[in-house]
Design a protein around this motif. Structure first.
Motif, short mmCIF file in Angstrom:
data_model
loop_
_atom_site.label_atom_id
_atom_site.label_comp_id
_atom_site.label_asym_id
_atom_site.label_seq_id
_atom_site.Cartn_x
_atom_site.Cartn_y
_atom_site.Cartn_z
N LEU A 6 0.86 -1.18 0.00
CA LEU A 6 0.00 0.00 0.00
C LEU A 6 0.91 1.23 0.00
O LEU A 6 1.12 1.88 1.02
CB LEU A 6 -0.92 -0.01 1.22
CG LEU A 6 -2.01 1.08 1.26
CD1 LEU A 6 -2.88 1.02 0.01
CD2 LEU A 6 -2.87 0.92 2.50
N GLY A 7 1.48 1.50 -1.15
CA GLY A 7 2.43 2.61 -1.28
C GLY A 7 3.84 2.16 -0.99
O GLY A 7 4.07 1.14 -0.33
N ALA A 147 -0.73 7.47 6.92
CA ALA A 147 -0.27 7.78 5.57
C ALA A 147 -1.32 8.65 4.89
O ALA A 147 -2.48 8.70 5.31
CB ALA A 147 -0.03 6.50 4.78
N ILE A 148 -0.89 9.31 3.82
CA ILE A 148 -1.75 10.26 3.11
C ILE A 148 -2.18 9.67 1.78
O ILE A 148 -1.39 9.08 1.05
CB ILE A 148 -0.97 11.58 2.87
CG1 ILE A 148 -0.70 12.28 4.20
CG2 ILE A 148 -1.74 12.51 1.93
CD1 ILE A 148 0.27 13.43 4.09
N ALA A 161 1.82 17.44 -5.06
CA ALA A 161 1.64 16.95 -3.69
C ALA A 161 2.90 16.27 -3.17
O ALA A 161 3.32 16.52 -2.03
CB ALA A 161 0.45 16.00 -3.62
N VAL A 162 3.51 15.40 -3.97
CA VAL A 162 4.67 14.65 -3.48
C VAL A 162 5.89 15.54 -3.32
O VAL A 162 6.85 15.17 -2.64
CB VAL A 162 4.99 13.44 -4.39
CG1 VAL A 162 3.83 12.46 -4.40
CG2 VAL A 162 5.36 13.88 -5.79
N ALA A 163 5.86 16.73 -3.90
CA ALA A 163 6.95 17.67 -3.66
C ALA A 163 6.90 18.21 -2.23
O ALA A 163 7.90 18.71 -1.71
CB ALA A 163 6.88 18.84 -4.66
N VAL A 167 2.91 10.55 -0.68
CA VAL A 167 1.52 10.14 -0.89
C VAL A 167 1.54 8.63 -1.08
O VAL A 167 2.19 8.11 -1.99
CB VAL A 167 0.90 10.84 -2.11
CG1 VAL A 167 -0.49 10.29 -2.40
CG2 VAL A 167 0.84 12.35 -1.89
N ALA A 168 0.82 7.92 -0.23
CA ALA A 168 0.86 6.46 -0.26
C ALA A 168 -0.07 5.87 -1.30
O ALA A 168 0.20 4.79 -1.84
CB ALA A 168 0.50 5.90 1.12
#
Length: 327
Positions: A6-7, A147-148, A161-163, A167-168
């Motif tokens: 999961l991510g 987790a997000i 977002a990941v910057a 993000v999972a």
């Protein structure tokens, strides 16, 4: 059951998860005891990732989960969501205050102090995703979420977002009749270490052994407002759906099993998220994680259901307001 991450660096979960929207009447009347039995049997069959939202049944899905979590919390990777208000004048609210209130209410309803995966259910277009990520990262720092996740977003939104932080998972509708994630989200998830959690992989029930009859949709059934089920489009869609169902039957499998197997075969970072309150339906869904489709079967499926085959958009005007458009 087949397991998947999961991510990146996340927990291993069953390749098929359990969605809870059906437990509160989204597709017709639901029975509480039947729903709880479905959860229990799914858990014993290897489904350890349960997904809900604060707006499913206006909190009733989370309340139903609470009774189950009392005795099974340590075995479940729990996901919920926030960001939809159900206010027609302001349907999405990603402000820190709204998200905080939603999170605290979800924790209380479910009787837990921690949600393993917490999604932004819809991105409020006017609010920068960077601001929203900062709010979610605060929840994570406080230990209230693990987790997000983001739902129904564009690839560009994920990149922004990941910057800010990891993000999972990204939730998107993905199935043999809704293939838009192939145009960017699937690739962006893989590049950024996020799982693609494919909701409605059985196509709102169209790949079930017993296909829905739109003429029998009851009050509150979400599908009644979806153009693919209207009087013009459904008869056209039914022709191909019947051919697919016959193909599955020719291989001694249910169409649902084949539909799930197809989704899981698309990439190793995909997790299928069907929702059903009936265990017999979930058994067919879970069978999909056991199947390995041959190239000949994949080619046959593509010939019957090629990209873009479905008549009508997946959502009507009102439901189209939230998902981000990127193609």
């Amino acid at each position: 059951m087949l397991q998947r991450h999961l991510g990146q660096g996340g927990p291993m979960v069953g390749a098929v998860a359990l969605g809870t929207m059906n437990f509160v009447g989204a597709y017709g009347p639901a029975d509480r005891d039947e729903s709880l039995r479905c959860m229990a049997e799914c858990l014993e069959m290897g489904v350890n990732h349960f997904d809900t939202s604060n707006v499913y049944g206006m909190g009733k899905a989370e309340e139903l989960l609470a009774s189950f979590l009392k005795t099974h919390r340590d075995r479940i990777v729990l996901a919920s969501k926030c960001g939809i208000t159900r206010n027609p004048d302001h349907p999405f609210d990603n402000s820190a205050r709204h998200m905080r209130d939603a999170l605290e209410a979800s924790l209380t309803r479910m009787g837990v102090d921690h949600i393993d995966l917490y999604y932004l259910h819809r991105h409020e277009a006017e609010r920068p995703i960077e601001e929203v990520m900062q709010t979610l990262l605060r929840f994570k720092d406080e230990g209230k979420i693990g987790a997000i996740g983001l739902s129904e977003i564009a690839p560009a939104t994920l990149e922004r977002a990941v910057a800010v932080g990891p993000v999972a998972a990204v939730q998107s509708e993905y199935s043999l009749w809704s293939r838009q994630p192939e145009l960017g989200v699937m690739q962006a998830c893989q590049a950024n270490g996020a799982a693609l959690v494919a909701f409605s992989p059985v196509g709102r029930g169209v790949f079930a052994r017993r296909m829905p009859d739109p003429a029998r949709f009851g009050a509150g059934d979400l599908r009644a407002g979806m153009p693919r089920f209207d009087a013009d489009n459904w008869p056209r869609n039914l022709i191909r759906l019947q051919r697919f169902a016959q193909m599955a039957q020719d291989h001694d499998e249910s169409p649902a099993s084949f539909a799930i197997a197809w989704v899981l075969a698309r990439a190793r970072h995909i997790i299928a998220l069907p929702g059903s309150r009936r265990i017999e339906h979930m058994r067919e869904n879970l069978r999909g994680a056991e199947l390995t489709l041959t190239q000949a079967q994949l080619d046959e499926i593509d010939a019957i259901l090629p990209p873009g085959w479905a008549h009508g958009p997946r959502y009507g005007e009102n439901m189209s307001r939230g998902p981000e458009v990127y193609c």
